[in-house]
Design a protein around this motif. Sequence first.
Motif, short mmCIF file in Angstrom:
data_model
loop_
_atom_site.label_atom_id
_atom_site.label_comp_id
_atom_site.label_asym_id
_atom_site.label_seq_id
_atom_site.Cartn_x
_atom_site.Cartn_y
_atom_site.Cartn_z
N GLN A 247 0.82 -1.20 0.00
CA GLN A 247 0.00 0.00 0.00
C GLN A 247 0.86 1.26 0.00
OE1 GLN A 247 -3.43 0.36 -0.23
NE2 GLN A 247 -3.37 -1.81 -0.72
N LYS A 248 1.82 1.28 -0.92
CA LYS A 248 2.72 2.42 -1.01
C LYS A 248 1.94 3.66 -1.43
CE LYS A 248 7.07 3.91 -2.95
NZ LYS A 248 8.18 3.59 -3.80
N ALA A 249 2.09 4.71 -0.69
CA ALA A 249 1.36 5.95 -0.96
C ALA A 249 2.24 6.88 -1.79
CB ALA A 249 0.97 6.63 0.34
N TYR A 250 1.74 7.25 -2.95
CA TYR A 250 2.41 8.21 -3.81
C TYR A 250 1.71 9.55 -3.63
CZ TYR A 250 4.63 4.28 -6.20
OH TYR A 250 5.35 3.17 -6.50
N THR A 251 2.32 10.45 -2.95
CA THR A 251 1.70 11.76 -2.74
C THR A 251 1.82 12.65 -3.97
OG1 THR A 251 3.75 12.57 -1.74
CG2 THR A 251 2.07 11.68 -0.25
N GLY B 179 -2.42 7.98 -6.93
CA GLY B 179 -1.83 7.36 -5.75
C GLY B 179 -1.34 5.95 -5.98
N THR B 180 -1.76 5.05 -5.11
CA THR B 180 -1.33 3.65 -5.14
C THR B 180 -1.73 2.95 -6.44
OG1 THR B 180 -1.56 3.58 -2.74
CG2 THR B 180 -1.46 1.47 -3.86
N LEU C 97 -1.22 0.35 -11.45
CA LEU C 97 -2.26 -0.62 -11.82
C LEU C 97 -3.02 -0.14 -13.06
CD1 LEU C 97 -3.86 -3.20 -11.20
CD2 LEU C 97 -5.35 -1.78 -9.78
N ILE C 98 -3.33 1.13 -13.11
CA ILE C 98 -4.06 1.67 -14.26
C ILE C 98 -3.18 1.63 -15.52
CG2 ILE C 98 -5.09 3.78 -15.19
CD1 ILE C 98 -6.14 4.28 -12.34
N ILE D 272 -5.74 13.50 -18.86
CA ILE D 272 -6.43 14.63 -18.23
C ILE D 272 -6.32 14.55 -16.71
CG2 ILE D 272 -8.72 15.64 -17.83
CD1 ILE D 272 -9.32 14.96 -20.79
N ILE D 273 -6.46 13.34 -16.16
CA ILE D 273 -6.38 13.19 -14.70
C ILE D 273 -4.99 13.54 -14.19
CG2 ILE D 273 -6.43 11.49 -12.82
CD1 ILE D 273 -8.73 10.11 -14.32
N THR D 274 -3.96 13.14 -14.92
CA THR D 274 -2.58 13.36 -14.46
C THR D 274 -1.93 14.60 -15.07
OG1 THR D 274 -1.72 11.91 -16.20
CG2 THR D 274 -2.23 10.89 -14.07
N LYS D 275 -2.71 15.53 -15.57
CA LYS D 275 -2.13 16.69 -16.26
C LYS D 275 -1.26 17.56 -15.35
CE LYS D 275 -6.09 19.69 -15.80
NZ LYS D 275 -7.15 20.37 -16.45
#
Length: 156
Positions: free
Chosen positions: A37-41, A46-47, A51-52, A107-110
């Motif tokens: 459950q590594k958190a990418y701030t 995030g985690t 996967l996507i 668009i989400i990661t812009k």
Amino acid sequence: MKKIRLLHRFLAIINIALIVLLFVILGLLVIPDLIFQKAYTDKALGTYNHLIIFLRGLLLLVGLFKTQQGLMAIIRNGFYNTISELKFKRGGLFLVLFGITGIIFNIITKQELELNIFITNFIESIFVILVGLGLFILADFIKSGGILKEENDLTI
């Protein structure tokens, strides 16, 4: 027919390389992220970011594999057959889905991307959608040609 065989072999090599890449992504990024459950701030998703990316890679792999199967059906059964028509339609569908998910992901990661990378990713996604739509058109040509060939065979 030589060019179709060459394209089929080229897609086979690309699919093998993509399978290896997906296993590496799964083994080195996705599974450890989900287990620990590594958190990418710094990542918008995030985690689940890796996967996507992995799931988008699977969409691309299935689309290219269906296209490869359509080419194999042309090699085995001739250009006008229902198997290649169906495989090209499914391959086109998966490529269109890959392109649409690419646009949404872009668009989400812009905020994470520089402007030139954002524009390049957007253009690449549009191009993949156009290739997928081209496969739909090719499937329609194969269907229409098959109908004309069948009518021609019946009249002779």
